[in-house]
Design an enzyme around this catalytic site. Structure first.
Site, PDB file in Angstrom:
ATOM      1  N   CYS A 108      21.138  48.448  -6.671  1.00  0.00           N
ATOM      2  CA  CYS A 108      21.975  49.558  -7.073  1.00  0.00           C
ATOM      3  C   CYS A 108      22.049  49.708  -8.572  1.00  0.00           C
ATOM      4  O   CYS A 108      21.560  48.876  -9.320  1.00  0.00           O
ATOM      5  CB  CYS A 108      23.392  49.350  -6.544  1.00  0.00           C
TER       6      CYS A 108
ATOM      7  N   GLY B 196      18.549  53.530  -7.138  1.00  0.00           N
ATOM      8  CA  GLY B 196      19.088  53.758  -5.797  1.00  0.00           C
ATOM      9  C   GLY B 196      19.143  55.230  -5.478  1.00  0.00           C
ATOM     10  O   GLY B 196      19.686  56.022  -6.247  1.00  0.00           O
TER      11      GLY B 196
ATOM     12  N   ASN C 124      26.468  45.943  -8.198  1.00  0.00           N
ATOM     13  CA  ASN C 124      25.029  45.790  -8.031  1.00  0.00           C
ATOM     14  C   ASN C 124      24.747  44.307  -7.839  1.00  0.00           C
ATOM     15  O   ASN C 124      25.105  43.505  -8.700  1.00  0.00           O
ATOM     16  CB  ASN C 124      24.292  46.317  -9.263  1.00  0.00           C
ATOM     17  N   GLY C 125      24.100  43.973  -6.740  1.00  0.00           N
ATOM     18  CA  GLY C 125      23.774  42.578  -6.473  1.00  0.00           C
ATOM     19  C   GLY C 125      23.995  42.265  -5.011  1.00  0.00           C
ATOM     20  O   GLY C 125      24.263  43.157  -4.204  1.00  0.00           O
TER      21      GLY C 125
ATOM     22  N   TYR D  23       9.209  45.640 -12.177  1.00  0.00           N
ATOM     23  CA  TYR D  23       9.196  46.857 -11.365  1.00  0.00           C
ATOM     24  C   TYR D  23      10.461  47.713 -11.468  1.00  0.00           C
ATOM     25  O   TYR D  23      10.381  48.934 -11.568  1.00  0.00           O
ATOM     26  CB  TYR D  23       8.986  46.475  -9.891  1.00  0.00           C
TER      27      TYR D  23
HETATM   28  P1  AMP Z   1       3.385  47.093  -0.922  1.00  0.00           P
HETATM   29  O1  AMP Z   1       2.763  48.386  -0.616  1.00  0.00           O
HETATM   30  O2  AMP Z   1       4.294  46.621   0.182  1.00  0.00           O
HETATM   31  O3  AMP Z   1       2.435  46.006  -1.337  1.00  0.00           O
HETATM   32  O4  AMP Z   1       4.378  47.322  -2.139  1.00  0.00           O
HETATM   33  C1  AMP Z   1       3.943  47.250  -3.453  1.00  0.00           C
HETATM   34  C2  AMP Z   1       4.249  48.545  -4.144  1.00  0.00           C
HETATM   35  O5  AMP Z   1       5.636  48.870  -3.978  1.00  0.00           O
HETATM   36  C3  AMP Z   1       3.992  48.450  -5.631  1.00  0.00           C
HETATM   37  O6  AMP Z   1       3.329  49.648  -5.985  1.00  0.00           O
HETATM   38  C4  AMP Z   1       5.356  48.376  -6.279  1.00  0.00           C
HETATM   39  O7  AMP Z   1       5.411  49.217  -7.407  1.00  0.00           O
HETATM   40  C5  AMP Z   1       6.321  48.843  -5.226  1.00  0.00           C
HETATM   41  N1  AMP Z   1       7.464  47.920  -5.041  1.00  0.00           N
HETATM   42  C6  AMP Z   1       7.523  46.614  -5.309  1.00  0.00           C
HETATM   43  N2  AMP Z   1       8.742  46.109  -4.978  1.00  0.00           N
HETATM   44  C7  AMP Z   1       9.461  47.135  -4.497  1.00  0.00           C
HETATM   45  C8  AMP Z   1      10.806  47.266  -3.993  1.00  0.00           C
HETATM   46  N3  AMP Z   1      11.628  46.242  -3.946  1.00  0.00           N
HETATM   47  N4  AMP Z   1      11.194  48.485  -3.580  1.00  0.00           N
HETATM   48  C9  AMP Z   1      10.361  49.531  -3.625  1.00  0.00           C
HETATM   49  N5  AMP Z   1       9.097  49.473  -4.091  1.00  0.00           N
HETATM   50  C10 AMP Z   1       8.644  48.291  -4.519  1.00  0.00           C
END
Ligand code: AMP
Length: 480
Positions: free
Chosen positions: A7, A36, A110-111, A250
């Site tokens: 969040c 979020g 947030n957390g 990220y």
């Molecule tokens: P995946 O397709 O499951 O390997 O997710 C990796 C992709 O999702 C990368 O392009 C990241 O930028 C993005 N990503 C990584 N962690 C998260 C997260 N917690 N929530 C949403 N997107 C994520």
């Protein structure tokens, strides 16, 4: 269904009771929207009482001019929330407000609390009712229960009981309070306004409302903002900074600075280090055989720029991301996730055709995105596709607020790098080392192999968490 609390929190306090903090909180939330997109809410304090408006969706959808005109107050807190779709419900939207005989409080959190289930049970046994399945409601109920001791005591008592990660913005009558857990896992910063103060998850939102960044709230620090003054208390002696490394990889916006480290610069450095490590591996410094390096928008782009600089590979765009699609990572079910990923990214054919392409993403979690990207690049005529990742393999779940799936769904947990390379159908695959990531976050540490005291939570990469975590199964069954 497991709850995820990823969040953003934002709070504004004006010394002049005639001023309205709500419009600034609204703009602040816009700048934290990346943290979020499921629900948004604002609570404002006016004449000793607190009014709240919350809704499902983006800030701009929830706060129509009509809804915005319904609340005002010289102090206000806001929240944007991100969760898996199963736990998506208006009851879980924040800020949570509790109204009781002695006053009212609003809490934006947030957390993720690691002992929320135990605390909830204790509170329920003592007759406290809950309206949501969110662990953040535990915080508001604990503060309310202790309120007769005064706000400051109520807060310090609450903080003694809760464990896990929290960045809090709390509103009570005419006081705004900020608090960060003893490890500072989630970020929280303090900003100055003309005639007022700001609390924000990220510094980019302070800039957005015309404020001036003052400093980060320290791990284990409580700040109480009252007319004309900001009081600071340290509520924990056992503080050890362990800010989430994934914020830099990220989650956070590149124009934010967290705990003195600018997110954009850290991502550029991560790309440079990835390039350097590549050359070291190949045994031929600077010789990386590619015609083009591209980044996966948005967070992969600075790393691709850094990689290009370090290796002399020309940087280009290559992949375009739809700006209007939410973060699709959490779409339920693999089929819809794959569909969503294909709407999200497209390739610029002319840029990649006939070329040896290095593509950099910030992370690989399930592997859905990376597999699809390799496939569309090859479909567009790329001669070779070399996948590079500027975080180490994600092998462990996060218990502190980043949405990661079960261990069995983490593609790097069940595959070696060469198996994963085959699965992606890439010509080569490499991740930045853990040391390299730490160096990107602290350039002074180059060559220092001492891992202790580095100041970051690396739990999702190493399985070593800054505080004890419950078993994964325990987390699961504890949640509604
Ligand atoms: P995946 O397709 O499951 O390997 O997710 C990796 C992709 O999702 C990368 O392009 C990241 O930028 C993005 N990503 C990584 N962690 C998260 C997260 N917690 N929530 C949403 N997107 C994520």
């Amino acid at each position: 269904m497991k709850l995820h609390e990823e969040c953003g929190v934002f709070g504004v306090f004006f010394d002049d009771p005639a001023k309205d903090a709500v419009p600034l909180v609204y703009y602040g939330l816009f700048s934290l929207q990346h943290r979020g997109q499921e629900s948004a809410g604002i609570a404002a304090a006016c004449d000793g009482s607190i009014e709240v408006r919350r809704g499902m969706g983006l800030v701009g959808d929830v706060f129509t001019p009509e809804v915005l005109s319904q609340i005002r107050g010289s102090a206000a807190v806001g929240h944007v929330r991100y969760s898996t779709s199963g736990s998506s419900a208006i009851e879980n939207a924040q800020p949570f407000v509790s109204r009781f005989k002695l006053g009212s409080i609003a809490v934006a959190h947030n957390g993720t609390l690691t002992n929320a289930d135990v605390m909830r049970e204790l509170l329920e046994d003592s007759g406290v009712g809950f309206t949501s399945s969110s662990d953040s409601e535990v915080i508001v109920n604990l503060i309310a229960k202790n309120y007769r001791k005064g706000l400051e005591r109520a807060l310090t008592d609450t903080i003694k009981f809760i464990k896990g990660s929290y960045a809090l913005a709390v509103l009570s009558g005419d006081v705004l309070v900020g608090a960060r857990d003893p490890n500072g896992i989630r970020p929280l910063s303090l900003g100055r306004l003309d005639g007022g103060w700001i609390l924000s998850s990220e510094s980019c939102a302070i800039d957005a409302v015309g404020g001036v960044f003052v400093r980060d709230i320290e791990p284990g620090e409580l700040v109480i903002i009252n007319r004309g003054q900001v009081l600071s208390f340290s509520f924990s002696e056992k503080t050890r900074r362990a800010v989430c490394a994934f914020e830099y990889v990220y989650f956070a916006r590149p124009d934010s600075t967290i705990d003195g480290v600018n997110v954009y610069e850290a991502r550029i450095r991560a790309g440079e280090i990835l390039g350097r490590e590549e050359a070291e591996r190949a045994g031929a410094p600077g010789k990386v055989k590619a015609d083009l390096v591209i980044g996966v928008p948005d967070s992969g782009i600075p790393a691709a720029i850094g990689y290009g600089r370090a290796t002399g590979t020309p940087y280009g765009l290559g992949i375009v991301k739809s700006k209007y699609i939410g973060r699709t990572f959490i779409a339920p079910g693999q089929a819809s996730r794959e569909k969503a990923v294909s709407v999200k990214h497209n390739v610029i054919h002319g840029e990649v055709r006939g070329k040896r392409v290095v593509i950099i993403d910030d992370s690989i979690v399930r592997g859905t995105t990376s597999r699809r990207l390799v496939s569309i690049l090859k479909g567009a005529g790329a001669k070779e596709v070399h996948f590079r990742v500027c975080s180490p393999p994600v092998r462990f779940p996060c218990f502190f607020g980043i949405d990661t799936p079960h261990r069995k769904d983490l593609v790097s947990n069940v595959n070696s790098v060469s198996e994963l390379c085959k699965f992606l159908d890439a010509d080569s695959l490499a991740f930045i080392s853990l040391e390299g990531l730490l160096e990107s976050l602290d350039p002074q540490r180059a060559g220092n192999t001492e891992n202790n005291g580095h100041g970051y939570c690396l739990g999702c990469f190493s399985g070593e968490y800054p505080i004890p975590v419950p078993g994964e199964a325990g987390m699961e069954c504890g949640r509604a």
